[in-house]
Design an enzyme around this catalytic site. Structure first.
Site, PDB file in Angstrom:
ATOM      1  N   GLY A 199       8.897   8.824   0.091  1.00 38.05           N
ATOM      2  CA  GLY A 199       9.652   9.401  -1.015  1.00 38.05           C
ATOM      3  C   GLY A 199      10.922   8.672  -1.374  1.00 38.05           C
TER       4      GLY A 199
ATOM      5  CD  GLU B 134       2.063   9.218   7.410  1.00 40.86           C
ATOM      6  OE1 GLU B 134       0.834   9.180   7.445  1.00 40.86           O
ATOM      7  OE2 GLU B 134       2.767   8.202   7.311  1.00 40.86           O
TER       8      GLU B 134
ATOM      9  CB  SER C  44      15.027  -0.733  -2.173  1.00 40.35           C
ATOM     10  OG  SER C  44      15.010   0.100  -1.042  1.00 40.35           O
TER      11      SER C  44
ATOM     12  CB  CYS D 123      11.992   6.811   9.837  1.00 46.18           C
ATOM     13  SG  CYS D 123      11.634   6.195   8.193  1.00 46.18           S
TER      14      CYS D 123
ATOM     15  CB  CYS E 286       7.012   7.842  -3.559  1.00 44.75           C
ATOM     16  SG  CYS E 286       8.550   7.149  -4.220  1.00 44.75           S
TER      17      CYS E 286
ATOM     18  CB  CYS F  58       9.469  -0.515   6.222  1.00 47.73           C
ATOM     19  SG  CYS F  58      11.027  -0.230   6.977  1.00 47.73           S
TER      20      CYS F  58
ATOM     21  CB  CYS G 154       7.779   0.063  -4.858  1.00 45.60           C
ATOM     22  SG  CYS G 154       9.340   0.812  -5.344  1.00 45.60           S
TER      23      CYS G 154
ATOM     24  CG  ASN H 183       6.076  -3.776   7.868  1.00 45.07           C
ATOM     25  OD1 ASN H 183       6.073  -4.614   8.776  1.00 45.07           O
ATOM     26  ND2 ASN H 183       7.138  -3.032   7.598  1.00 45.07           N
TER      27      ASN H 183
ATOM     28  CB  CYS I 173       5.829   0.914  -1.239  1.00 44.79           C
ATOM     29  SG  CYS I 173       6.159   2.387  -0.247  1.00 44.79           S
TER      30      CYS I 173
HETATM   31  N1  SAH Z   1      12.419   5.162  -1.636  1.00 45.06           N
HETATM   32  C1  SAH Z   1      13.393   4.584  -0.770  1.00 45.06           C
HETATM   33  C2  SAH Z   1      12.951   4.540   0.693  1.00 45.06           C
HETATM   34  C3  SAH Z   1      11.785   3.612   0.901  1.00 45.06           C
HETATM   35  S1  SAH Z   1      11.358   3.045   2.516  1.00 45.06           S
HETATM   36  C4  SAH Z   1      13.732   3.191  -1.245  1.00 45.06           C
HETATM   37  O1  SAH Z   1      13.062   2.689  -2.139  1.00 45.06           O
HETATM   38  O2  SAH Z   1      14.685   2.613  -0.742  1.00 45.06           O
HETATM   39  C5  SAH Z   1      12.582   1.951   3.030  1.00 45.06           C
HETATM   40  C6  SAH Z   1      12.415   0.482   2.653  1.00 45.06           C
HETATM   41  O3  SAH Z   1      11.136  -0.075   2.968  1.00 45.06           O
HETATM   42  C7  SAH Z   1      12.629   0.234   1.160  1.00 45.06           C
HETATM   43  O4  SAH Z   1      13.509  -0.821   1.005  1.00 45.06           O
HETATM   44  C8  SAH Z   1      11.236  -0.141   0.700  1.00 45.06           C
HETATM   45  O5  SAH Z   1      11.260  -0.889  -0.471  1.00 45.06           O
HETATM   46  C9  SAH Z   1      10.728  -0.906   1.889  1.00 45.06           C
HETATM   47  N2  SAH Z   1       9.281  -1.086   1.902  1.00 45.06           N
HETATM   48  C10 SAH Z   1       8.338  -0.418   1.200  1.00 45.06           C
HETATM   49  N3  SAH Z   1       7.115  -0.898   1.474  1.00 45.06           N
HETATM   50  C11 SAH Z   1       7.280  -1.881   2.385  1.00 45.06           C
HETATM   51  C12 SAH Z   1       6.381  -2.722   3.080  1.00 45.06           C
HETATM   52  N4  SAH Z   1       5.073  -2.617   2.915  1.00 45.06           N
HETATM   53  N5  SAH Z   1       6.897  -3.613   3.948  1.00 45.06           N
HETATM   54  C13 SAH Z   1       8.225  -3.688   4.160  1.00 45.06           C
HETATM   55  N6  SAH Z   1       9.113  -2.907   3.540  1.00 45.06           N
HETATM   56  C14 SAH Z   1       8.654  -2.011   2.661  1.00 45.06           C
END
Ligand code: SAH
Length: 347
Positions: free
Chosen positions: A160, A86, A215, A100, A107, A338, A111, A295, A114
């Site tokens: 990712g 996506e 992050s 984005c 990934c 996100c 986490c 989110n 996520c």
């Molecule tokens: N792998 C990268 C990009 C991730 S997306 C990273 O870890 O930074 C960008 C941001 O959204 C990251 O800070 C990630 O931790 C955050 N994120 C992931 N899941 C989320 C969620 N459900 N709600 C809000 N932020 C989230």
């Protein structure tokens, strides 16, 4: 094995001159062209062979979702090896667009909060597949002349972990910087914090000097490990050391580091953890914190921090004179916000 576009072209035209690739790239990033036949700088025979043999985009667009507010679009793409990923187009405060982009399909970082993490890693995206996300959205806008046309920012915050796909991400950024009108401060890479790769970029002469966000999600080592399982021992200490190195080698007025902090209700949003973060940030060379209200992700037990808790958290940081911003949630109704990017098996 994915055969990249350049290799495919070379297969058909082994003796092709280098400048042809430059002509192709120029046409690629001129949103008004939509097929090989539109690359007017190429000889006719070359155009027709390319048209028959190599697809204009490295993936196929299966669907585009639009949010109710019509400020966010989510594209679903199918790769040549039949996988899905996506990419998101969102309106920004300047009345322009931010895209984005995804850097991997799935990934490996797991986490806990996520959606993408639950898919596991399918594979890295090739640099063609990364730059084509920009090309796709650029064409998408050209076909909709009533929408604002300019893509002013790119964030590597889709599916990712970009630093786990270092070379493809680096090459794609260098191509974007060369062939689009975007400068390095308009591109932001977000990383979970893979220290060896972060160390590597410090001395990599080809590393593009784009903005970096880390992050963090907690300034308490144990708490971070709980929600970000790839957290290595002494991560916070090592990160602080790295940030000073970054500042010394690459930092300037335009290259400040940011921490991202997703606020999950009663998990990492307490006043104690805000105090801990305020104490931690002064030990680093990071100058800004971007809080992201969590989110919701289907099947996860976490809840979004209530707005009062978000405000209280931000106020504690502000009391310490820390620059705090809050990320506006966009596209939640189409699972484009996100952390909500994960391919629905029903597509
Ligand atoms: N792998 C990268 C990009 C991730 S997306 C990273 O870890 O930074 C960008 C941001 O959204 C990251 O800070 C990630 O931790 C955050 N994120 C992931 N899941 C989320 C969620 N459900 N709600 C809000 N932020 C989230």
């Amino acid at each position: 094995m994915y055969i990249n576009r350049e290799q495919s072209i070379l297969k058909f035209f082994p003796g092709i001159k280098r400048f042809r690739f430059d002509q192709i790239n120029k046409a690629f990033f001129d949103g008004t062209r939509s097929s090989w036949n539109d690359v007017t700088t190429l000889p006719k025979t070359m155009k027709s062979t390319l048209d028959k043999q190599i697809s204009w985009l490295s993936f196929e667009n299966k669907k585009v979702y639009v949010s109710k507010k019509q400020d966010t679009y989510k594209g679903i793409f199918k790769t040549q090896d039949g996988q899905f990923f996506e990419s998101v187009l969102m309106a920004n405060r300047k009345g322009q667009w931010t895209i984005c982009v995804s850097s991997q399909i799935g990934c490996a970082m797991r986490c806990t909060f996520c959606a993408t993490g639950t898919m596991g890693l399918k594979r890295n995206l090739h640099s063609d597949e990364i730059i084509d996300q920009y090309r796709f959205w650029q064409q998408f806008l050209v076909e909709r002349p009533k929408l604002p046309q300019r893509i002013s920012n790119i964030v590597f915050m889709g599916m990712g972990e970009p630093l786990a796909n270092y070379d493809n991400v680096k090459n794609s950024i260098n191509t974007l910087l060369k062939y689009t009108d975007l400068g390095p401060t308009k591109i932001m890479l977000s990383t979970v914090g893979i220290l060896p790769q972060m160390q590597k970029l410090l001395t990599d002469p080809d590393w593009p000097k784009v903005r970096i966000a880390i992050s963090l999600h907690s300034a308490n080592q144990e708490k971070r490990k709980e929600i970000v399982p790839t957290t290595v021992p002494d991560f916070l200490k090592k990160l602080a050391v790295w940030s000073h190195e970054y500042q010394r080698l690459l930092g300037n007025r335009n290259h400040k580091l940011t921490f991202e902090y997703t606020l999950i209700s009663h998990v990492n949003d307490t006043p104690e953890l805000a105090q801990k973060l305020a104490k931690y940030i002064v030990k680093t060379a990071v100058s800004k914190i971007n809080v992201i209200p969590y989110n919701p992700v289907k099947g996860k037990i976490f809840n979004r921090a209530e707005q009062e808790r978000v405000d209280a958290f931000k106020n504690i940081l502000r009391d310490h004179n820390i620059n705090v911003t809050e990320r506006t949630t966009m596209g939640a109704d189409i699972d484009a916000a996100c952390g909500q990017l994960a391919i629905d098996a029903t597509i």
